[in-house]
Scaffold this motif. Structure first.
Motif, PDB file in Angstrom:
ATOM      1  N   ARG A   4       0.815  -1.210   0.000  1.00 55.53           N
ATOM      2  CA  ARG A   4       0.000   0.000   0.000  1.00 55.53           C
ATOM      3  C   ARG A   4       0.847   1.257   0.000  1.00 55.53           C
ATOM      4  NH1 ARG A   4      -3.691  -1.085  -2.418  1.00 55.53           N
ATOM      5  NH2 ARG A   4      -4.772   0.779  -1.746  1.00 55.53           N
ATOM      6  N   ARG A   5       2.171   1.104   0.035  1.00 57.65           N
ATOM      7  CA  ARG A   5       3.026   2.279   0.061  1.00 57.65           C
ATOM      8  C   ARG A   5       2.978   2.988  -1.290  1.00 57.65           C
ATOM      9  NH1 ARG A   5       9.592   2.256   0.814  1.00 57.65           N
ATOM     10  NH2 ARG A   5       9.912   4.439   0.294  1.00 57.65           N
ATOM     11  N   LEU A   6       3.052   4.338  -1.254  1.00 54.62           N
ATOM     12  CA  LEU A   6       3.023   5.116  -2.486  1.00 54.62           C
ATOM     13  C   LEU A   6       4.418   5.140  -3.087  1.00 54.62           C
ATOM     14  CD1 LEU A   6       1.040   6.858  -4.149  1.00 54.62           C
ATOM     15  CD2 LEU A   6       1.909   8.835  -2.901  1.00 54.62           C
ATOM     16  N   ARG A   9       5.599   8.818  -6.641  1.00 52.97           N
ATOM     17  CA  ARG A   9       4.674   9.932  -6.870  1.00 52.97           C
ATOM     18  C   ARG A   9       5.031  11.132  -5.991  1.00 52.97           C
ATOM     19  NH1 ARG A   9       2.859   8.273 -11.618  1.00 52.97           N
ATOM     20  NH2 ARG A   9       1.569   6.392 -11.539  1.00 52.97           N
ATOM     21  N   LEU A  13       2.621  14.359  -5.249  1.00 47.84           N
ATOM     22  CA  LEU A  13       2.169  14.558  -3.877  1.00 47.84           C
ATOM     23  C   LEU A  13       2.472  15.979  -3.412  1.00 47.84           C
ATOM     24  CD1 LEU A  13       0.786  12.906  -1.674  1.00 47.84           C
ATOM     25  CD2 LEU A  13       3.045  12.309  -0.793  1.00 47.84           C
ATOM     26  N   GLY A  36      -3.008   4.496 -10.087  1.00 46.12           N
ATOM     27  CA  GLY A  36      -2.687   4.938  -8.731  1.00 46.12           C
ATOM     28  C   GLY A  36      -3.329   6.240  -8.311  1.00 46.12           C
ATOM     29  N   ARG A  39      -4.736   5.952  -4.667  1.00 43.63           N
ATOM     30  CA  ARG A  39      -3.675   5.856  -3.669  1.00 43.63           C
ATOM     31  C   ARG A  39      -2.989   7.210  -3.470  1.00 43.63           C
ATOM     32  NH1 ARG A  39       0.050   0.686  -4.381  1.00 43.63           N
ATOM     33  NH2 ARG A  39      -2.052  -0.086  -4.815  1.00 43.63           N
ATOM     34  N   LEU A  40      -2.757   7.922  -4.567  1.00 46.04           N
ATOM     35  CA  LEU A  40      -2.137   9.247  -4.483  1.00 46.04           C
ATOM     36  C   LEU A  40      -3.023  10.206  -3.690  1.00 46.04           C
ATOM     37  CD1 LEU A  40      -0.067  11.440  -5.388  1.00 46.04           C
ATOM     38  CD2 LEU A  40      -1.503  11.751  -7.418  1.00 46.04           C
ATOM     39  N   ARG A  43      -3.167   9.434   0.047  1.00 52.43           N
ATOM     40  CA  ARG A  43      -1.975   9.887   0.762  1.00 52.43           C
ATOM     41  C   ARG A  43      -1.991  11.408   0.927  1.00 52.43           C
ATOM     42  NH1 ARG A  43       2.710   7.284   1.706  1.00 52.43           N
ATOM     43  NH2 ARG A  43       1.242   5.540   1.841  1.00 52.43           N
TER      44      ARG A  43
END
Length: 989
Positions: A4-6, A9, A13, A36, A39-40, A43
């Motif tokens: 699950r880590r970004l 990016r 971010l 993604g 997910r981006l 975060r």
């Protein structure tokens, strides 16, 4: 395997974090499926929360029938979860009423019943209420609204996002994600994305991960350092798509990459889903078909499993990375881990399996007893192949959408229900509905949301289908809608006069029925159409009949409409005092009901500001229109037809007084949009602003865009359009086009009381003929000169044939003396013998009327006439200098005056004017504030001011607030007007 880590990016971010800090209004994140985006944004949302921002989430769902404003409901619930009830405290009554439609459990009250017919302005009040809640929070801390998967959005939410995007209230950032590979996108979504691609929008187009980033992702997934060959193959086959890469790695089971290429990812996803237990697969099938988070109790009801077994299966799916718990509201259970996974699993089911799950979902959602789910339930019944059950849910969904002000969706749902009801009479009888009335509901909803052309199509279809078999109230309602459509929208294929015939037929149908509010509404509509189309007193007894019927059945709104209609009749027919008294009676008539009183008050402001404009009281017209707009904005009701009229009347009052910047500020939202059926008047007014600023080509293109709408309608509307249309071609040097527009307009307006308004049109036509004649004489083109003279003769003959005598003085039409003077003076130009005295008389008339630009035009023509009849240029000095002074703000006229002065060697600077020093400003604005005020006058938003002056929109908002306070005004338009009068919008020396 919970990767699950970004990865990769960091730049994106940081750009998101900067956008939140600077309160950039819109961030658009696009990219293909699995790239993604979610997910981006997740975060970035976490980072924003850590800095004190309030993050609210508004997910869109992949439903066949899209629930109106569901993302907005979720966002408001998310806001309540984050901040509690205080976020909704101390809101004005209208805002609480509107929010109660969306989240009654949060507001703590049910929505009040509607007193008024549906209308676009009511939907705008709902939008204003949502904006107000967000703005209250955003006034003290940043607010981030995350809208995921815009490609699945419903139309009402899309319109609300447009509203929020244009708002300048508070530190609010919209972060919107959308697939770039979704084909095809719904046309409204496509148009919204196109309009969103503006310079002030932060756009992030996510692309695939680089090879080093892919190596990092593979290392995290495998728990070690991956082989170079594996990374190379992974990058090549997935093209950097992180979700595809994770799935290939997950499918490998740690033994190298799975062999399936990305195009066979669906098979890969299905194969992974089969590794879990049978109960888990059953639960995953439900999640996939639902396309949204599903609670354990709902899954248990559908599958027949115990809640404990469902919970265990969900845990198994989460561990296998096939499902995700809903992070925002855990009580909603789980959803499929990715939309692509849900699609693959649903497609892999047998048709009977899918139908059973859809039927189970519909039954389970019905048991929840939440009307907001009606459209979703209808979609499941449709997929289950059970049209009888679908019809009942469609009816509930349409009613709910209507209550939610989602009129467009309500109309679509009623039309869909109509199709089922007409094809399955037994189902219609069981549901207790008459298909004809469903058609009427659809027509009214389409008109309420501004889809007039669609409303017309359904109206004509209904008229053709039901005119014969229908009877009683249904027949009367069908005839009513058809007559209004034929008269007001006026399809070109409808023969002239058919509206009157159908209105008469509807009158006979209603005469056989008991008095009702529907009958009062019909009479008010009939009288209004007759008034707009003819302007004569024949509408007066129908208005009085409407008032009598409305009073008899307690229909306050249509009674007020009747009073306003009677006032309009009184104004035009020479009794302004009676008109003002009737408007006062309309206000008193509706004063018992706050919401109704507001609506009537806005209609009164429309009528009153228009009357003051026609009577020449420009300052009062401006004040009434701006005060009406201010009340409308406070109540969230500034949109729709009434708002457009008020904007137009305020802008026209400013323009006629020569205050171009103030007019531009009123029309600031019009510039970038295309003309529509309900705002063409604003575009024609904006074209006048563009002419004044020298953008004549832009103005000409805008008037052509209005022409392309092919509007006809009642003759009062024809007049309002055609009086403005010739101005752009006249200043663009195309008098032939202007003359053609004038003659076509006069042909349409002849033979009714609207003739009285046509003085300006005759003056425009004479000017066009004179320009053509002068050009022909300069080119020694005798044939062209004869053609111009013939055109002038046609205009004279047309004017003499009009019994309404458009150039005769009238107590309601203040500009007649100026138009008459222009007409006679232009005719002297046509004949080649320009008369300075005629132009002097015109200039004096316009000076008495307080119209500086029209006076400047007459003075310029007077100077031309003096120079053509005298060899001594000094005879024209005073007229030309006066013209130059009066033409301030009218660029093409100023340029023409300058050219004439240079040719005649006349100096326009009798005493060179000195720009006022900033220290002489009585309002004590700083140089920066004067700069901001000039930008306000040009229609800049806070975001645009910030971008121009390298400051945040919030800082720009502070400057604007300071300016309004120092000038002691309530809004931007008044600030622009004060600034222009005081010279504060001139460049700072």
């Amino acid at each position: 395997m919970g990767v699950r880590r970004l990865v990769g990016r960091g730049d994106e971010l940081e750009r998101l974090a900067l956008a939140v800090r600077e309160a950039r209004r819109l961030v658009l994140v696009t990219g293909e499926v699995g790239i993604g985006k979610t997910r981006l944004v997740a975060r970035a949302a976490t980072a924003a929360r850590e800095t004190g921002a309030v993050v609210v989430e508004a997910p869109c769902l992949p439903l066949g029938l899209r629930l109106p404003l569901l993302p907005v409901i979720e966002a408001l619930r998310s806001l309540a979860t984050a901040l509690g009830r205080p976020a909704f405290a101390e809101l004005p009554p209208y805002a609480l009423d509107e929010l109660a439609r969306l989240v009654p459990e949060v507001v703590g009250r049910a929505a009040a019943p509607d007193l008024l017919p549906a209308g676009e302005w009511q939907r705008q009040r709902l939008f204003a209420a949502v904006d107000l809640v967000l703005a209250r929070v955003a006034g003290s801390r940043p607010v981030v609204l995350v809208v995921e998967d815009l490609h699945w959005v419903d139309a009402a939410t899309l319109d609300l996002l447009t509203y929020l995007r244009a708002s300048s209230n508070g530190s609010l950032t919209l972060i919107v994600t959308c697939r770039s590979d979704e084909a095809p996108l719904d046309p409204p979504v496509e148009r919204w994305l196109e309009q969103a691609r503006r310079p002030e929008t932060v756009r992030l187009e996510l692309t695939g991960l680089s090879r080093p980033e892919m190596a990092e992702l593979a290392g995290m997934a495998t728990g070690g350092t991956p082989h170079e060959a594996m990374v190379e193959e992974l990058h090549r086959r997935t093209e950097g798509n992180p979700y595809f890469a994770e799935e290939l790695l997950a499918a490998s089971g740690g033994g190298g990459l799975a062999r399936q290429p990305p195009r066979a990812l669906a098979e890969l996803l299905v194969a992974r889903s089969r590794r879990v237990s049978v109960p888990a697969r059953a639960v995953l099938a439900v999640l996939a078909v639902a396309g949204r988070p599903v609670a354990e109790t709902v899954v248990a009801r559908i599958t027949g499993m115990t809640p404990a077994d469902v919970a265990a299966a969900m845990h198994e799916l989460v561990d296998a990375r096939l499902a995700l718990p809903d992070s925002g509201r855990p009580e909603l259970g789980c959803r499929a881990q990715h939309a692509l996974l849900a699609e693959a699993v649903a497609v892999d089911l047998l048709a009977d399996e899918r139908r059973d799950i859809h039927a189970g979902m519909a039954a389970a959602l019905q048991a929840v007893d939440d009307p907001a789910l009606s459209a979703e339930i209808a979609g499941h019944w449709a997929a289950a192949g059970r049209p009888d059950d679908e019809l009942a849910s469609l009816l509930a969904a349409a009613e709910h959408s209507h209550r939610m002000r989602a009129y467009s969706q309500a109309a679509d749902l009623w039309q869909r229900a109509t199709g089922i009801a007409e094809s399955r009479p037994d189902a219609a009888e069981k549901s207790g509905v008459e298909p004809g009335w469903l058609r009427i509901r659809a027509i009214d909803a389409l008109q309420a949301c501004g889809r007039d052309l669609d409303a017309g199509t359904v109206t004509e279809q209904t008229y053709a289908k039901l005119r014969g078999p229908a009877s009683g109230a249904l027949l009367a309602a069908v005839l009513h809608r058809t007559a209004w459509y034929r008269g007001v929208i006026a399809p070109r294929e409808a023969p002239p006069g058919t509206a009157y015939a159908i209105f008469d037929e509807a009158t006979r149908a209603y005469a056989e029925l008991p008095r009702s509010a529907e009958y009062a509404r019909f009479l008010a509509d009939y009288a209004r159409f007759m008034w707009m189309d003819s302007g004569d007193r024949a509408s007066e007894p129908i208005f009085r009949r409407a008032l009598d019927v409305a009073d008899g059945c307690g229909d306050v709104l249509d009674g007020a409409y009747a009073f306003i209609g009677l006032a309009d009749v009184a104004f035009l027919h020479g009794d302004p005092a009676d008109g003002f008294a009737l408007l006062d009676r309309a206000r008193v008539h509706s004063g018992r009901y706050s919401e109704l009183s507001l609506r009537v008050d806005l209609l009164i402001a429309d009528s009153l500001s228009n009357a003051l404009l026609k009577m020449g009281d420009l300052a009062q017209a401006e004040r009434v229109a701006l005060e009406g707009l201010e009340r409308a904005h406070r109540a969230g009701a500034a949109a729709g037809y009434s708002g457009a009229v008020l904007h137009h009347n305020a802008a026209e009052a400013f323009l006629e007084r020569g205050l171009v910047d103030a007019a531009a500020a009123v029309l600031s939202d019009v510039c970038a949009s295309e003309p529509r059926l309900d705002d063409w008047n604003l575009h024609l007014c904006q074209a006048q602003v563009e002419i004044c600023r020298g953008a004549v080509d832009v103005a000409l293109a805008r008037t052509r865009a209005v022409d392309l709408l092919e509007l006809t309608g009642p003759r009062m509307w024809v007049y309002e359009r055609t009086r403005l249309l010739p101005r752009a071609p006249l200043w663009a040097g195309d008098p032939a086009m202007a003359l053609d527009r004038v003659e076509k307009a006069l042909a349409l307006l002849a033979g009714c009381a609207v003739e009285q308004f046509c003085g300006e049109l005759f003056a425009h036509g004479a000017r066009a003929a004179a320009d053509l004649a002068e050009t022909a004489r300069a080119r020694r083109d005798d044939e062209a000169e004869r053609s111009a003279l013939d055109a002038a003769d046609r205009l004279v003959a047309a004017q003499e044939r009009m019994p309404g005598r458009p150039l005769r003085d009238h107590p309601f039409l203040a500009t007649v003396p100026g138009d008459r003077a222009d007409w006679y003076a232009e005719l002297t130009r046509v004949r080649g013998v320009p008369d300075p005295d005629a132009w002097a008389e015109a200039a004096e008339a316009w000076e008495r009327l307080g119209r500086p630009h029209r006076r400047a035009y007459a003075l310029w023509r007077q100077a031309q006439a003096l120079l053509s009849t005298s060899r001594n240029s000094t005879t024209a000095v005073d007229a030309l200098r006066a013209a130059a002074g009066a033409a301030n703000g009218m660029a093409p006229l100023t340029a023409a005056i300058d050219r004439l002065a240079r040719r005649s060697r006349i100096s326009l600077d009798e005493k060179p004017a000195q720009a006022p020093a900033a220290s002489a400003d009585p309002y004590r604005l700083t140089n920066r504030e004067r700069h901001v005020l000039r930008m306000i006058a040009h229609g800049y938003t806070n975001a645009q001011i910030g971008a121009e002056l390298f400051m945040s929109p919030k800082t720009a908002s502070v400057h604007v607030s300071n300016i309004l306070r120092k000038l002691n005004v309530a809004n931007r338009a008044e600030a622009a007007a004060v600034g222009e009068r005081a010279g504060l919008t001139d460049p700072v020396p």
